[in-house]
Design a protein around this motif. Structure first.
Motif, PDB file in Angstrom:
ATOM      1  N   LYS A  46      33.960  21.156  23.585  1.00 43.21           N
ATOM      2  CA  LYS A  46      33.860  19.709  23.803  1.00 43.21           C
ATOM      3  C   LYS A  46      34.332  19.297  25.200  1.00 43.21           C
ATOM      4  CE  LYS A  46      35.044  15.260  21.655  1.00 43.21           C
ATOM      5  NZ  LYS A  46      35.692  14.644  20.466  1.00 43.21           N
ATOM      6  N   PRO A  47      35.509  19.754  25.680  1.00 41.86           N
ATOM      7  CA  PRO A  47      35.940  19.360  27.034  1.00 41.86           C
ATOM      8  C   PRO A  47      34.973  19.830  28.119  1.00 41.86           C
ATOM      9  CG  PRO A  47      37.776  20.262  25.779  1.00 41.86           C
ATOM     10  CD  PRO A  47      36.536  20.562  24.992  1.00 41.86           C
ATOM     11  N   ILE A  48      34.444  21.039  27.965  1.00 35.47           N
ATOM     12  CA  ILE A  48      33.507  21.558  28.970  1.00 35.47           C
ATOM     13  C   ILE A  48      32.239  20.720  28.980  1.00 35.47           C
ATOM     14  CG2 ILE A  48      32.206  23.574  29.735  1.00 35.47           C
ATOM     15  CD1 ILE A  48      34.194  25.296  28.159  1.00 35.47           C
ATOM     16  N   ALA A  49      31.725  20.414  27.769  1.00 37.93           N
ATOM     17  CA  ALA A  49      30.507  19.606  27.671  1.00 37.93           C
ATOM     18  C   ALA A  49      30.717  18.241  28.313  1.00 37.93           C
ATOM     19  CB  ALA A  49      30.094  19.445  26.211  1.00 37.93           C
ATOM     20  N   ASN A  69      26.248  24.804  41.151  1.00 40.27           N
ATOM     21  CA  ASN A  69      27.011  23.588  40.882  1.00 40.27           C
ATOM     22  C   ASN A  69      27.536  23.561  39.448  1.00 40.27           C
ATOM     23  OD1 ASN A  69      26.664  22.569  43.481  1.00 40.27           O
ATOM     24  ND2 ASN A  69      24.725  21.597  42.952  1.00 40.27           N
ATOM     25  N   ILE A  70      26.757  24.093  38.508  1.00 40.62           N
ATOM     26  CA  ILE A  70      27.241  24.187  37.131  1.00 40.62           C
ATOM     27  C   ILE A  70      28.454  25.102  37.066  1.00 40.62           C
ATOM     28  CG2 ILE A  70      26.676  24.970  34.794  1.00 40.62           C
ATOM     29  CD1 ILE A  70      23.757  24.259  35.356  1.00 40.62           C
ATOM     30  N   ALA A  71      28.384  26.220  37.762  1.00 37.89           N
ATOM     31  CA  ALA A  71      29.461  27.209  37.719  1.00 37.89           C
ATOM     32  C   ALA A  71      30.767  26.688  38.298  1.00 37.89           C
ATOM     33  CB  ALA A  71      29.026  28.473  38.459  1.00 37.89           C
ATOM     34  N   LYS A  72      30.688  25.669  39.136  1.00 37.10           N
ATOM     35  CA  LYS A  72      31.898  25.119  39.758  1.00 37.10           C
ATOM     36  C   LYS A  72      32.716  24.249  38.809  1.00 37.10           C
ATOM     37  CE  LYS A  72      29.940  25.025  44.440  1.00 37.10           C
ATOM     38  NZ  LYS A  72      29.449  24.126  45.522  1.00 37.10           N
ATOM     39  N   ILE A  73      32.106  23.797  37.713  1.00 37.49           N
ATOM     40  CA  ILE A  73      32.805  22.937  36.767  1.00 37.49           C
ATOM     41  C   ILE A  73      33.882  23.753  36.040  1.00 37.49           C
ATOM     42  CG2 ILE A  73      32.551  21.457  34.738  1.00 37.49           C
ATOM     43  CD1 ILE A  73      31.248  20.402  37.337  1.00 37.49           C
ATOM     44  N   ARG A  74      35.055  23.183  35.910  1.00 37.12           N
ATOM     45  CA  ARG A  74      36.185  23.886  35.299  1.00 37.12           C
ATOM     46  C   ARG A  74      35.838  24.418  33.915  1.00 37.12           C
ATOM     47  NH1 ARG A  74      40.919  21.847  32.630  1.00 37.12           N
ATOM     48  NH2 ARG A  74      40.314  19.718  33.177  1.00 37.12           N
ATOM     49  N   ASP A  75      36.176  25.691  33.690  1.00 32.30           N
ATOM     50  CA  ASP A  75      35.932  26.407  32.437  1.00 32.30           C
ATOM     51  C   ASP A  75      34.468  26.710  32.190  1.00 32.30           C
ATOM     52  OD1 ASP A  75      38.652  26.459  31.774  1.00 32.30           O
ATOM     53  OD2 ASP A  75      38.537  24.502  30.800  1.00 32.30           O
ATOM     54  N   GLY A  77      31.646  28.428  34.862  1.00 34.66           N
ATOM     55  CA  GLY A  77      31.481  29.753  35.445  1.00 34.66           C
ATOM     56  C   GLY A  77      30.048  30.236  35.452  1.00 34.66           C
ATOM     57  N   PRO A  78      29.795  31.372  36.115  1.00 36.68           N
ATOM     58  CA  PRO A  78      28.437  31.890  36.282  1.00 36.68           C
ATOM     59  C   PRO A  78      27.722  32.199  34.967  1.00 36.68           C
ATOM     60  CG  PRO A  78      29.944  32.961  37.815  1.00 36.68           C
ATOM     61  CD  PRO A  78      30.789  32.166  36.875  1.00 36.68           C
ATOM     62  N   ALA A  79      28.450  32.694  33.962  1.00 36.21           N
ATOM     63  CA  ALA A  79      27.794  33.050  32.707  1.00 36.21           C
ATOM     64  C   ALA A  79      27.257  31.810  31.992  1.00 36.21           C
ATOM     65  CB  ALA A  79      28.769  33.796  31.799  1.00 36.21           C
ATOM     66  N   VAL A  80      28.050  30.746  31.944  1.00 36.80           N
ATOM     67  CA  VAL A  80      27.602  29.493  31.336  1.00 36.80           C
ATOM     68  C   VAL A  80      26.437  28.916  32.135  1.00 36.80           C
ATOM     69  CG1 VAL A  80      28.240  27.082  30.896  1.00 36.80           C
ATOM     70  CG2 VAL A  80      29.777  28.926  30.217  1.00 36.80           C
ATOM     71  N   ALA A  81      26.541  28.980  33.464  1.00 39.67           N
ATOM     72  CA  ALA A  81      25.476  28.456  34.317  1.00 39.67           C
ATOM     73  C   ALA A  81      24.158  29.188  34.046  1.00 39.67           C
ATOM     74  CB  ALA A  81      25.863  28.589  35.785  1.00 39.67           C
ATOM     75  N   SER A  82      24.210  30.504  33.949  1.00 40.57           N
ATOM     76  CA  SER A  82      22.994  31.278  33.684  1.00 40.57           C
ATOM     77  C   SER A  82      22.415  30.946  32.317  1.00 40.57           C
ATOM     78  CB  SER A  82      23.294  32.777  33.764  1.00 40.57           C
ATOM     79  OG  SER A  82      23.656  33.140  35.078  1.00 40.57           O
ATOM     80  N   TYR A  83      23.280  30.768  31.343  1.00 38.32           N
ATOM     81  CA  TYR A  83      22.849  30.437  29.987  1.00 38.32           C
ATOM     82  C   TYR A  83      22.135  29.093  29.954  1.00 38.32           C
ATOM     83  CZ  TYR A  83      23.412  29.244  25.002  1.00 38.32           C
ATOM     84  OH  TYR A  83      23.204  28.873  23.705  1.00 38.32           O
ATOM     85  N   LEU A  84      22.714  28.088  30.599  1.00 36.47           N
ATOM     86  CA  LEU A  84      22.102  26.760  30.613  1.00 36.47           C
ATOM     87  C   LEU A  84      20.807  26.744  31.419  1.00 36.47           C
ATOM     88  CD1 LEU A  84      25.262  24.468  30.952  1.00 36.47           C
ATOM     89  CD2 LEU A  84      23.931  24.998  28.897  1.00 36.47           C
TER      90      LEU A  84
END
Length: 226
Positions: A46-49, A69-75, A77-84
């Motif tokens: 929830k906080p990340i979203a 730019n997605i990866a720069k958001i706290r918590d 990172g590159p893995a979340v950015a690639s997934y999105l």
């Protein structure tokens, strides 16, 4: 109750709400939470979203944002950015496939879906052309050029040349305005008329030139500018 139990219960409730109506009534941040469940199975998403939505403005804008730019958001990172970005690419391909499998473009709904998915949230101008056959079936949709924050270069001869290579009988031009104002510029009008004249001379129809933004669009045909 442990944090893990509370998180499990929260996820279960969100999944039930999603199942009730396919997520239609859920706010963007909750849909993004659901997407992040699979990527972050042991984290409170929830906080990340919420941080992602606060930074980019909407779920669609998050998915369309640059991975860096997605990866720069706290918590995040590159893995979340690639997934999105993979989810975003899947959405773009769905919109493109919806156009490609239609026998004809009798309605502009799918054209607009394609335009918004491809271009609506870009931060730089991108110019696309939809090449159609004699029954207005989609032959292909291609990015013709990409520009700066507020302009892109389009050459009528290149558009017409590609149309001839594909044996296209009609065109729809589309580009985005990152400024969020879909009002056509003088340059937009001039290039539209130049492509229209070049295409008409070779028996190719220019059906429309659509300008899209994150939340709006304009049709130069509807505005009487073609």
């Amino acid at each position: 109750m442990t944090d893990a139990d509370d998180r499990k219960g929260h996820r279960h409730r969100l999944r039930e709400r999603f199942a009730a109506d396919g997520g239609a009534a859920m706010p963007d941040y909750e849909l993004l939470e659901l997407l992040l469940f699979q990527m972050l199975p042991r984290r409170d998403t929830k906080p990340i979203a919420k941080r992602l939505i606060d930074r980019f403005g909407s779920l669609a804008a998050v998915l369309a944002a640059d991975a860096e730019n997605i990866a720069k958001i706290r918590d995040s990172g590159p893995a979340v950015a690639s997934y999105l970005k993979a989810i975003h690419q899947a959405g773009r391909r769905m919109a493109r496939e919806g156009l490609r499998t239609r026998k004809e473009l009798g309605s502009w709904d799918m054209v607009l879906d394609y335009c918004r998915a491809e271009l609506g949230h870009l931060t730089r101008e991108s110019f696309h052309v939809l090449f159609l056959d004699q029954k207005n079936g989609l032959l292909t949709a291609k990015e013709q050029s990409r520009g700066t924050v507020d302009q892109t270069s389009v050459y009528p001869r290149e558009v017409v040349k590609r149309a001839l290579e594909l044996d296209a009988k009609a065109l729809v031009m589309v580009h985005n305005h990152p400024s969020s104002d879909p009002t056509p510029s003088h340059a937009d009008i001039e290039i539209t008329r130049a492509v229209d004249a070049a295409a008409e001379a070779l028996g190719i129809a220019l059906h429309d030139h659509e300008i899209v933004t994150r939340n709006a669009y304009r049709s130069l045909r509807s505005d009487g500018l073609i």
